[in-house]
Design a protein around this motif. Structure first.
Motif, PDB file in Angstrom:
ATOM      1  N   PHE A 121      54.850  96.282 104.825  1.00  0.00           N
ATOM      2  CA  PHE A 121      54.381  95.719 106.085  1.00  0.00           C
ATOM      3  C   PHE A 121      54.629  96.732 107.195  1.00  0.00           C
ATOM      4  CE2 PHE A 121      55.528  92.302 103.278  1.00  0.00           C
ATOM      5  CZ  PHE A 121      54.441  91.440 103.365  1.00  0.00           C
ATOM      6  N   LEU A 122      53.700  96.792 108.134  1.00  0.00           N
ATOM      7  CA  LEU A 122      53.812  97.710 109.267  1.00  0.00           C
ATOM      8  C   LEU A 122      54.472  96.983 110.431  1.00  0.00           C
ATOM      9  CD1 LEU A 122      53.002 100.638 110.107  1.00  0.00           C
ATOM     10  CD2 LEU A 122      50.991  99.611 111.187  1.00  0.00           C
ATOM     11  N   LEU A 123      55.520  97.584 110.974  1.00  0.00           N
ATOM     12  CA  LEU A 123      56.244  97.030 112.114  1.00  0.00           C
ATOM     13  C   LEU A 123      56.178  98.012 113.277  1.00  0.00           C
ATOM     14  CD1 LEU A 123      59.524  95.833 110.321  1.00  0.00           C
ATOM     15  CD2 LEU A 123      57.310  94.676 110.422  1.00  0.00           C
ATOM     16  N   SER A 124      56.267  97.498 114.490  1.00  0.00           N
ATOM     17  CA  SER A 124      56.216  98.342 115.681  1.00  0.00           C
ATOM     18  C   SER A 124      57.502  98.216 116.493  1.00  0.00           C
ATOM     19  CB  SER A 124      55.024  97.961 116.567  1.00  0.00           C
ATOM     20  OG  SER A 124      55.185  96.637 117.049  1.00  0.00           O
ATOM     21  N   ALA A 209      51.204  94.342 110.779  1.00  0.00           N
ATOM     22  CA  ALA A 209      50.152  94.137 109.783  1.00  0.00           C
ATOM     23  C   ALA A 209      50.713  94.209 108.372  1.00  0.00           C
ATOM     24  CB  ALA A 209      49.050  95.192 109.953  1.00  0.00           C
ATOM     25  N   SER A 210      49.984  93.608 107.435  1.00  0.00           N
ATOM     26  CA  SER A 210      50.278  93.706 106.006  1.00  0.00           C
ATOM     27  C   SER A 210      49.390  94.772 105.396  1.00  0.00           C
ATOM     28  CB  SER A 210      50.017  92.358 105.314  1.00  0.00           C
ATOM     29  OG  SER A 210      49.868  92.534 103.918  1.00  0.00           O
ATOM     30  N   LEU A 211      49.995  95.774 104.782  1.00  0.00           N
ATOM     31  CA  LEU A 211      49.195  96.811 104.112  1.00  0.00           C
ATOM     32  C   LEU A 211      48.477  96.233 102.904  1.00  0.00           C
ATOM     33  CD1 LEU A 211      48.995  99.846 104.967  1.00  0.00           C
ATOM     34  CD2 LEU A 211      50.949  98.673 105.950  1.00  0.00           C
ATOM     35  N   GLY A 212      49.081  95.228 102.264  1.00  0.00           N
ATOM     36  CA  GLY A 212      48.442  94.594 101.118  1.00  0.00           C
ATOM     37  C   GLY A 212      47.149  93.906 101.507  1.00  0.00           C
TER      38      GLY A 212
END
Length: 336
Positions: A121-124, A209-212
């Motif tokens: 998962f992408l985190l900011s 966002a979810s990369l999956g």
């Protein structure tokens, strides 16, 4: 007196024979338990079906005693198989292609596809409203080592979205990534659960966002063994695949309390709510398959990603799925 002692001696002899037979029976049962040296790539709820198979006794029911260690990388898990220090590894199936193309003495084969999407998962660092992939342009992302599945999935997603000039840091060891981000490095970070949700709960990151979900179908992790081990121990491989399949099916219907009880021993430092949230995230994106064969379509996706990321030449694609995959065990487990 001698006649009186004879029945007693016969009784003692009978008891001795019975005791010996009982000991022999116990020894035979012990012999039926097979120890399997198992190496997982990292510790993550992404691999929940495996932990369920351990905690719920599905491996034990199959007569398997699974001795688990964490390799911290598919490359290390593959190396353990080649060196003979592991019997089965949970790693990226791309390693089977790399080893096959080296034309060495040993080859690897994937026999059970555990996950069918990327689990990162992408985190900011800063809260973003209405995230777009173009928001990464000119930013720094703490990512995974070069050639690893999460690194390639991220790169392929950026290519698909037409995003350029993203500085992806790939030289931080997996266990140190979250700490590096928390200390101020990077604008974004790519993490698996439960580490992602832990960082969010601590107020050190925001979900992006979810990369999956963004990338779609992708055979991220498979159970892999050497061809020699599979030939010599087909029953072990069959039973192993069956136990993990039972774990995946169990997760589909288990209550939250039961899921927590099953996974807590493997994530004892993780808060209960994060364990359950992590499972739900992976279930929502349909991460785990209960029919665990690695299909030709997924294998084609895998090889296309490898070529796109420059770790495999188009001319070196493996032409026959059977050269690096044995689906017979997963097919049997899926039918049971």
């Amino acid at each position: 007196m001698r006649q009186a002692r004879k029945p007693v001696l016969l009784l003692l002899a009978a008891l001795l024979v019975a005791a010996t037979a009982a000991c022999g029976k116990n020894d035979n049962n012990a012999d039926k338990t097979t120890k399997v040296r198992f190496s997982e790539v990292i510790r993550s709820i992404f691999y929940a079906p495996h932990y369920v198979a351990m905690s719920q006794g599905f491996f034990k029911d199959q007569g398997l005693d699974v001795d688990m260690n964490t390799a911290q990388g598919s490359d290390k898990g593959a190396a353990a198989l080649i060196a003979g220090t592991a019997d089965i590894s949970l790693i990226g199936p791309e390693t089977t292609i790399y080893i096959f193309n080296q034309k060495g003495e040993k080859t690897l084969k994937a026999f059970h596809q555990l996950t069918i999407k990327d689990g990162s998962f992408l985190l900011s660092r800063e809260k973003l409203d209405g995230f777009k992939w173009s928001d990464l342009q000119g930013k720094t992302v703490i990512g995974w080592r070069p050639g690893s599945s999460p690194q390639m999935v991220l790169n392929s997603t950026l290519l698909k979205e037409g995003v350029k000039d993203v500085n992806v840091v790939t030289n931080i060891a997996a266990p140190a990534m979250a700490g590096a981000f928390a200390s101020g490095q990077g604008d974004f970070i790519q993490l698996f659960e439960p580490v992602a949700s832990t960082l969010i709960k601590e107020g050190k990151a925001y979900y992006v966002a979810s990369l999956g979900e963004a990338f779609g179908s992708y055979p991220e992790t498979s159970y892999v063994a050497t061809s020699d081990f599979m030939k010599k121990n087909p029953e072990v491989v069959r039973k192993f695949s069956k136990a993990v399949t039972e774990g995946a099916r169990w997760l589909q219907t288990a209550s939250s309390d039961d899921v927590l009880k099953a996974l807590k021993p493997f994530f004892d430092a993780t808060p209960d709510d994060i364990i359950l949230q992590s499972v739900e995230r992976y279930k929502k994106q349909m991460t785990w398959s209960t029919t665990p064969a690695l299909s030709q379509d997924q294998f084609d996706i895998l090889q296309n990603v490898l070529v796109e990321n420059g770790v495999l030449k188009a001319a070196d694609k493996v032409g026959k799925l059977d050269d690096v995959v044995d689906n017979s065990f997963a097919a049997a487990a899926g039918k049971d």
